[in-house]
Structure formats: C-alpha cells, structure tokens
Write a protein that holds these residues in place. Structure first.
Motif, mmCIF file in Angstrom:
data_model
loop_
_atom_site.group_PDB
_atom_site.id
_atom_site.type_symbol
_atom_site.label_atom_id
_atom_site.label_comp_id
_atom_site.label_asym_id
_atom_site.label_seq_id
_atom_site.Cartn_x
_atom_site.Cartn_y
_atom_site.Cartn_z
ATOM 1 N N MET A 103 121.470 60.772 98.826
ATOM 2 C CA MET A 103 120.625 59.722 98.264
ATOM 3 C C MET A 103 120.600 59.831 96.742
ATOM 4 O O MET A 103 120.372 60.912 96.190
ATOM 5 N N PRO A 104 120.845 58.738 96.026
ATOM 6 C CA PRO A 104 120.842 58.772 94.558
ATOM 7 C C PRO A 104 119.497 59.240 94.003
ATOM 8 O O PRO A 104 118.446 58.924 94.556
ATOM 9 N N ALA A 105 119.548 59.981 92.924
ATOM 10 C CA ALA A 105 118.331 60.526 92.328
ATOM 11 C C ALA A 105 117.387 59.431 91.847
ATOM 12 O O ALA A 105 116.165 59.620 91.812
ATOM 13 N N GLU A 106 117.952 58.262 91.499
ATOM 14 C CA GLU A 106 117.102 57.187 90.974
ATOM 15 C C GLU A 106 116.325 56.450 92.068
ATOM 16 O O GLU A 106 115.460 55.629 91.760
ATOM 17 N N VAL A 107 116.640 56.740 93.333
ATOM 18 C CA VAL A 107 115.891 56.123 94.435
ATOM 19 C C VAL A 107 114.647 56.967 94.671
ATOM 20 O O VAL A 107 114.727 58.080 95.202
ATOM 21 N N THR A 108 113.513 56.467 94.251
ATOM 22 C CA THR A 108 112.275 57.241 94.320
ATOM 23 C C THR A 108 111.197 56.463 95.066
ATOM 24 O O THR A 108 111.235 55.236 95.153
ATOM 25 N N GLY A 109 110.215 57.186 95.582
ATOM 26 C CA GLY A 109 109.135 56.563 96.339
ATOM 27 C C GLY A 109 109.538 56.402 97.794
ATOM 28 O O GLY A 109 110.696 56.123 98.102
ATOM 29 N N TRP A 110 108.574 56.582 98.698
ATOM 30 C CA TRP A 110 108.911 56.576 100.117
ATOM 31 C C TRP A 110 109.557 55.264 100.557
ATOM 32 O O TRP A 110 110.492 55.275 101.355
ATOM 33 N N ARG A 111 109.092 54.117 100.034
ATOM 34 C CA ARG A 111 109.617 52.842 100.508
ATOM 35 C C ARG A 111 111.079 52.646 100.082
ATOM 36 O O ARG A 111 111.915 52.248 100.904
ATOM 37 N N ALA A 112 111.381 52.932 98.845
ATOM 38 C CA ALA A 112 112.755 52.779 98.368
ATOM 39 C C ALA A 112 113.685 53.758 99.079
ATOM 40 O O ALA A 112 114.823 53.411 99.433
ATOM 41 N N ARG A 113 113.200 54.978 99.307
ATOM 42 C CA ARG A 113 114.031 55.974 99.988
ATOM 43 C C ARG A 113 114.285 55.576 101.443
ATOM 44 O O ARG A 113 115.410 55.693 101.945
ATOM 45 N N LEU A 114 113.243 55.096 102.109
ATOM 46 C CA LEU A 114 113.395 54.711 103.507
ATOM 47 C C LEU A 114 114.309 53.490 103.644
ATOM 48 O O LEU A 114 115.119 53.407 104.574
ATOM 49 N N GLU A 115 114.200 52.561 102.711
ATOM 50 C CA GLU A 115 115.073 51.391 102.743
ATOM 51 C C GLU A 115 116.529 51.802 102.508
ATOM 52 O O GLU A 115 117.445 51.297 103.175
ATOM 53 N N TRP A 116 116.744 52.689 101.571
ATOM 54 C CA TRP A 116 118.105 53.185 101.306
ATOM 55 C C TRP A 116 118.663 53.841 102.555
ATOM 56 O O TRP A 116 119.830 53.636 102.910
ATOM 57 N N TRP A 117 117.849 54.641 103.226
ATOM 58 C CA TRP A 117 118.235 55.338 104.454
ATOM 59 C C TRP A 117 118.627 54.332 105.532
ATOM 60 O O TRP A 117 119.643 54.501 106.224
ATOM 61 N N ALA A 118 117.842 53.262 105.682
ATOM 62 C CA ALA A 118 118.130 52.233 106.683
ATOM 63 C C ALA A 118 119.452 51.530 106.382
ATOM 64 O O ALA A 118 120.256 51.273 107.278
#
Length: 265
Positions: A103-118
């Motif tokens: 996961m890129p370091a610039e993806v922060t916060g639970w919502r952005a991280r979870l969306e990236w994961w999806a």
C-alpha cells in the motif's frame, strides 16, 4: 479477500497438524515425493497447468484428468502431489491471488486504506475471473489469503472498531467486491454469447420491460417511472456500479466508525 474455497481434503494424521491436506500443502507442511513417476513433474507444474486451463476454459474444466492430459502424464501420477481436486483449487487460488501489493505511503486514514485494499482485490479478480467461480466450502486460510486479511485489518487501525467488527467489515467489503466482479463477468459472458454491445442489450431490455409493464402500469408504477426517465436505455460505464457501490459501503462503515468513537469502543 472474500471467503473462498479451502476444501476439506484429507487430514494430516502423521504430523498431527489437524489441518486439511490442502492447507498443509499450501503452507509447505507436507512432504512432496522425492521422485515423481515422470521426470520434471512437480507441484508447481501441476498448479500452473490448472491455472492455465481455468483461465482459458473456466474452473469447471479443471479436473485431475484434464490437468494430467495437459502435462502428458497419467491422472494417478498427480495424486502423488495433490490428493484431490479441491486441494488443487486451493493451491491454484493461492498462487493466482498472490500477495497483496504494498500500500502506498500516501494512502492514509482507514477509509482511504480500505478503499485501496478493495480496489486491489478487484484487480486480482478481474485478471482471474475464474477465481469467483470456485465454491466457498469453509473459511479460507491459505498463505496469501491471510496476507490479504492482515492488510485489510491493518487498514482499519485507528478506526476505533472492535476486532470482531473489523472482521465483519472485511467480509462486507470483500463480499461486495466479489459480488460485483461476478455480476460483471456474468453480464459480459451473456453479451459475448449474443454478440451484442452493452448499449443494444440495455435498449432491448428496456423494450422488454416496457412491453411487459405497459398493459398494467398501476401494478408497476416504480418501474414505469424508471422507464420514463430513460435509465434503462443507456449502458453505464464499466466502473459505474463499482464506484457507486464502494462509496455507499464505505459510507455505511463510516457511520459505524463514528458510532464507535461516540461510544468509546
């Protein structure tokens, strides 16, 4: 990732692991034969052959006999490496899924991280549509699946959710991704079979619904309004439903997170 096949298989009795044969194999806990019935035959070759068949012909075409034929060996020779087709499915799934990308370091916060994961999950499924056809038989526990689960749970760090709720959120989001890819794959297969573009398929569908509901509009007032709005006359862009759905799912999780914060959970 959403739950997928694990298969029961044969339990590891000698080592006493209590794991299914498929999991023992996936985790490297089962000894492979030191010499196979044919030089060059290996577990990796068997799994790769299964993946190649699934990619070109669908998961239903993957049988021990079909894989053996692709490798030029007898079906019985495969059982020295793989105890059953369900075990092969698990190994194929684990290899095709692979480890989650970093996961890129610039993806922060639970919502952005979870969306990236999806979105990362969706890309894996779209590259390997046969994955969504593997039956779900038990909670998955293969190596790469657990890596995806680890990343998903870590994405929810700082959300304030209970650990059990985090798992439920992962099932919700992963299930949405799997369902969306499955639906898109089904529609794509149907359209290819009919040799028509999405726009024409939708226009024909609208005409069908119109013909079926126009004789008794009072029975289908909501459908008549939808038809009048022209919603069914135009095919959506490829990612429209996913974009709409993932945002709404995450909106719901946000309500849960906000409530957890208010309750001090």
């Amino acid at each position: 990732m959403a739950m997928a096949a694990d298969g029961e298989g044969v339990r590891g009795e000698e080592e006493g692991t209590g794991l299914s044969a498929s999991l023992e194999t996936a985790w490297g806990l089962r000894e492979r034969p030191s010499k196979g019935p044919k030089p060059g035959l290996s577990l990796d070759r068997i799994v790769d052959a299964g993946i190649a068949i699934a990619a070109s012909e669908g998961i239903g075409a993957v049988t021990m006999g079909r894989v053996a034929k692709a490798l030029g060996v007898s079906p019985m020779s495969l059982y020295r490496y793989v105890s059953a087709r369900d075990e092969l499915y698990v190994l194929m799934q684990d290899v095709a899924t692979g480890s989650p990308p970093e996961m890129p370091a610039e993806v922060t916060g639970w919502r952005a991280r979870l969306e990236w994961w999806a979105r990362a999950q969706r890309e894996v499924f779209r590259r390997n549509l046969w994955l969504v056809r593997i039956p779900i038989t038990s909670p998955p526990a293969s190596p790469h699946y657990l890596e995806w689960m680890e990343q998903g749970l870590a994405a929810l760090d700082g959300s304030g959710l209970k650990e059990g709720w985090k798992l439920s959120v992962l099932m919700l989001v992963g299930g949405f991704v799997r369902n969306e890819v499955t639906l898109m794959a089904d529609l794509d297969t149907a359209m290819r079979a009919e040799g028509q573009e999405p726009g024409e398929v939708m226009r024909r569908y609208a005409r069908t619904i119109d013909a079926l509901t126009s004789t008794d509009p009072e029975r289908f007032p909501a459908l008549r309004r939808t038809l009048a709005a022209g919603v069914l006359d135009v095919a959506d862009a490829e990612d429209t439903e996913f974009e709409f759905g993932i945002e709404r799912v995450l909106d719901g999780v946000a309500v849960l997170v906000e409530g957890a914060g208010a309750r001090g959970c």
